[in-house]
Design a protein around this motif. Structure first.
Motif, PDB file in Angstrom:
ATOM      1  N   ASN A 132       2.949  12.561  97.254  1.00  0.00           N
ATOM      2  CA  ASN A 132       3.762  13.641  98.258  1.00  0.00           C
ATOM      3  C   ASN A 132       3.603  14.915  97.268  1.00  0.00           C
ATOM      4  O   ASN A 132       4.064  16.050  97.734  1.00  0.00           O
ATOM      5  CB  ASN A 132       4.754  12.803  98.307  1.00  0.00           C
ATOM      6  N   VAL A 133       3.413  15.143  96.167  1.00  0.00           N
ATOM      7  CA  VAL A 133       3.630  16.184  95.625  1.00  0.00           C
ATOM      8  C   VAL A 133       2.563  16.892  96.311  1.00  0.00           C
ATOM      9  O   VAL A 133       2.074  17.875  95.733  1.00  0.00           O
ATOM     10  CB  VAL A 133       3.187  15.997  93.884  1.00  0.00           C
ATOM     11  N   SER A 134       1.882  16.666  96.501  1.00  0.00           N
ATOM     12  CA  SER A 134       0.017  18.236  96.618  1.00  0.00           C
ATOM     13  C   SER A 134       0.810  19.023  98.155  1.00  0.00           C
ATOM     14  O   SER A 134       0.475  19.947  98.008  1.00  0.00           O
ATOM     15  CB  SER A 134      -0.585  16.596  98.031  1.00  0.00           C
ATOM     16  N   SER A 135       1.888  18.113  98.805  1.00  0.00           N
ATOM     17  CA  SER A 135       2.490  19.869  99.117  1.00  0.00           C
ATOM     18  C   SER A 135       3.415  21.244  98.225  1.00  0.00           C
ATOM     19  O   SER A 135       3.181  22.068  98.501  1.00  0.00           O
ATOM     20  CB  SER A 135       4.027  19.343  99.792  1.00  0.00           C
ATOM     21  N   ILE A 136       3.204  20.309  97.084  1.00  0.00           N
ATOM     22  CA  ILE A 136       3.660  22.003  96.315  1.00  0.00           C
ATOM     23  C   ILE A 136       2.980  22.026  95.456  1.00  0.00           C
ATOM     24  O   ILE A 136       3.268  23.245  94.474  1.00  0.00           O
ATOM     25  CB  ILE A 136       5.427  21.585  95.520  1.00  0.00           C
ATOM     26  N   CYS A 137       2.388  21.365  94.777  1.00  0.00           N
ATOM     27  CA  CYS A 137       0.920  21.548  93.826  1.00  0.00           C
ATOM     28  C   CYS A 137      -0.068  22.712  94.854  1.00  0.00           C
ATOM     29  O   CYS A 137      -0.764  21.653  95.178  1.00  0.00           O
ATOM     30  CB  CYS A 137       0.497  20.394  93.371  1.00  0.00           C
ATOM     31  N   GLU A 138      -0.433  23.562  94.501  1.00  0.00           N
ATOM     32  CA  GLU A 138      -1.428  24.292  94.604  1.00  0.00           C
ATOM     33  C   GLU A 138      -2.685  24.306  94.049  1.00  0.00           C
ATOM     34  O   GLU A 138      -2.995  24.112  93.466  1.00  0.00           O
ATOM     35  CB  GLU A 138      -1.323  26.057  94.789  1.00  0.00           C
ATOM     36  N   GLY A 139      -4.085  24.547  94.809  1.00  0.00           N
ATOM     37  CA  GLY A 139      -5.522  24.367  94.118  1.00  0.00           C
ATOM     38  C   GLY A 139      -6.044  22.768  94.225  1.00  0.00           C
ATOM     39  O   GLY A 139      -7.186  22.924  93.713  1.00  0.00           O
ATOM     40  N   ILE A 140      -5.862  21.992  95.031  1.00  0.00           N
ATOM     41  CA  ILE A 140      -6.377  20.526  94.692  1.00  0.00           C
ATOM     42  C   ILE A 140      -7.051  20.235  96.200  1.00  0.00           C
ATOM     43  O   ILE A 140      -6.098  20.751  97.224  1.00  0.00           O
ATOM     44  CB  ILE A 140      -5.260  19.436  94.819  1.00  0.00           C
ATOM     45  N   ASP A 141      -8.008  19.644  96.096  1.00  0.00           N
ATOM     46  CA  ASP A 141      -8.694  20.228  97.698  1.00  0.00           C
ATOM     47  C   ASP A 141      -8.202  18.556  98.641  1.00  0.00           C
ATOM     48  O   ASP A 141      -8.431  18.539  99.398  1.00  0.00           O
ATOM     49  CB  ASP A 141      -9.978  20.744  98.374  1.00  0.00           C
ATOM     50  N   SER A 142      -8.826  17.931  97.582  1.00  0.00           N
ATOM     51  CA  SER A 142      -8.345  16.838  98.426  1.00  0.00           C
ATOM     52  C   SER A 142      -7.375  15.333  97.159  1.00  0.00           C
ATOM     53  O   SER A 142      -8.230  16.122  96.056  1.00  0.00           O
ATOM     54  CB  SER A 142      -9.692  15.613  98.359  1.00  0.00           C
TER      55      SER A 142
END
Length: 115
Positions: A43-53
């Motif tokens: 769920n951290v994907s919503s606050i960490c930018e720059g990661i495609d997958s």
């Protein structure tokens, strides 16, 4: 170019590694950057930018299997082999291990990349 980052520790470590991800993005602007984290942190994907997958490692499941009987150790090993095969099918050019533990070292042994 495809880059994989392993970050298999705590949530705070993933957030603290964001400048490293930005640096990779700056150095390789056209790269596709993937990150493998413990699945409870997807769920951290919503606050960490720059990661495609984002990919999840079933860490809690692995730990419970490794704490069990020898037959469960085989299942844990099979899980890691399957994960490595899935990741290797992505044909990564570079892999960065931002984790400093035995599990990430063994996983790195199974992964293939040019760098």
């Amino acid at each position: 170019m495809k880059i994989l980052i392993l970050s298999l520790l705590r949530l705070g470590d993933i957030i603290a590694q964001e400048p490293l991800v930005r640096g990779l993005r700056h150095r390789y602007p056209q790269a596709e950057i993937h990150m493998l984290v413990n699945d409870q942190f997807l769920n951290v994907s919503s606050i960490c930018e720059g990661i495609d997958s984002w990919r999840g490692l079933p860490r809690n499941r692995l730990q419970s299997l490794l704490a069990g009987s020898l037959s469960q150790h085989d299942e844990a090993f099979e899980m890691l082999i399957n994960l490595a095969e899935e990741l290797n099918s992505e044909n990564y050019d570079m892999i960065f291990n931002f984790t400093n533990n035995y599990l990430s070292a063994r996983l790195m042994d199974l992964l293939k990349a040019n760098e």
